[in-house]
Design a protein around this motif. Structure first.
Motif, short mmCIF file in Angstrom:
data_model
loop_
_atom_site.label_atom_id
_atom_site.label_comp_id
_atom_site.label_asym_id
_atom_site.label_seq_id
_atom_site.Cartn_x
_atom_site.Cartn_y
_atom_site.Cartn_z
N LYS A 39 3.94 -0.64 -19.34
CA LYS A 39 4.41 0.71 -18.86
C LYS A 39 5.75 0.23 -18.02
N SER A 40 5.42 -0.37 -17.02
CA SER A 40 6.64 -0.93 -16.18
C SER A 40 7.67 -1.64 -16.88
N CYS A 41 7.39 -2.70 -18.01
CA CYS A 41 8.18 -3.33 -18.46
C CYS A 41 8.82 -2.44 -19.49
N LEU A 42 8.55 -1.38 -20.17
CA LEU A 42 9.21 -0.86 -20.97
C LEU A 42 10.05 0.28 -20.25
N CYS A 46 19.54 0.36 -30.82
CA CYS A 46 18.32 -0.57 -30.39
C CYS A 46 17.12 0.38 -30.00
N TYR A 47 15.93 -0.03 -29.92
CA TYR A 47 14.70 0.72 -29.78
C TYR A 47 13.57 -0.03 -29.01
N LEU A 48 12.74 0.61 -28.44
CA LEU A 48 11.70 -0.13 -27.73
C LEU A 48 10.56 0.26 -28.64
N TRP A 49 9.71 -0.83 -28.89
CA TRP A 49 8.38 -0.65 -29.42
C TRP A 49 7.29 -1.71 -29.10
N MET A 50 6.14 -1.66 -29.55
CA MET A 50 5.15 -2.60 -29.39
C MET A 50 4.87 -3.43 -30.34
N HIS A 51 4.92 -4.78 -30.36
CA HIS A 51 4.43 -5.74 -31.63
C HIS A 51 3.01 -5.43 -31.61
N LYS A 52 2.54 -5.11 -32.83
CA LYS A 52 1.13 -5.04 -33.41
C LYS A 52 0.20 -6.21 -33.19
N ILE A 92 12.43 -5.27 -27.71
CA ILE A 92 13.61 -4.39 -27.85
C ILE A 92 14.03 -4.77 -29.67
N GLY A 93 14.26 -3.68 -30.24
CA GLY A 93 14.58 -4.00 -31.63
C GLY A 93 16.20 -3.69 -31.61
N ILE A 94 16.85 -4.59 -32.24
CA ILE A 94 18.40 -4.43 -32.39
C ILE A 94 18.82 -4.23 -33.80
N VAL A 95 19.09 -2.90 -33.95
CA VAL A 95 19.41 -2.37 -35.39
C VAL A 95 20.23 -3.17 -36.23
N GLU A 96 21.41 -3.95 -35.77
CA GLU A 96 22.05 -4.71 -36.36
C GLU A 96 21.90 -6.14 -35.92
N MET A 151 17.23 -5.78 -39.00
CA MET A 151 16.68 -5.78 -37.57
C MET A 151 16.42 -7.18 -37.20
N LYS A 152 16.40 -7.25 -35.86
CA LYS A 152 15.74 -8.43 -35.32
C LYS A 152 15.18 -7.85 -33.99
N ILE A 153 14.11 -8.56 -33.70
CA ILE A 153 13.34 -7.97 -32.32
C ILE A 153 13.35 -9.08 -31.39
N TRP A 154 13.04 -8.73 -29.93
CA TRP A 154 13.03 -9.64 -28.95
C TRP A 154 11.81 -9.24 -28.22
#
Length: 123
Positions: A16-19, A52-58, A65-69, A86-89
């Motif tokens: 939670k704090s990370c997001l 970009c967006y935030l998500w959890m890797h399953k 962070i997902g970078i749209v381009e 997209m690429k993710i970090w």
């Protein structure tokens, strides 16, 4: 509590704090960045265009962070996986966030959109 706030609240610490920290870092990069809930996840837009967006890797259980381009980025820490655009970090929520690197990547994404906007206006 709205749906966007609920997204962050549903996670346990330290995720939670990370997001929340990632959200703050992204929003602080430019006054034209806004956030909304799309597809059940926090999406960040620059002048109305999702970048970009935030998500959890399953598989790894880590926030990212997902970078749209992302296809335009060559940073070795960005993962393509099975995405074409997209690429993710991934981030370890138990470690300090690389603030300067996050700021640089977000600024690079903004610059890409500024360049694309300029191209559209000139044609």
């Amino acid at each position: 509590m709205n749906a966007l706030e609920n997204y962050y609240e549903q996670h346990k610490e330290p995720i939670k704090s990370c997001l929340l920290a990632l959200r703050s870092i992204i929003l602080a990069q430019d006054q034209d960045i806004s956030t909304s809930l799309k597809y059940g996840m926090p999406f960040f837009s620059y002048k109305g265009k999702m970048f970009c967006y935030l998500w959890m890797h399953k598989k790894y259980g880590q926030p990212y962070i997902g970078i749209v381009e992302g296809k335009h980025f060559e940073e070795p820490f960005l993962l393509q996986e099975k995405r074409s655009r997209m690429k993710i970090w991934l981030f370890d929520p138990n470690e300090d966030l690389p603030l300067n690197t996050i700021q640089n990547v977000v600024q690079k994404a903004i610059s890409l959109y500024q360049t694309e906007v300029v191209k559209l206006k000139n044609h």
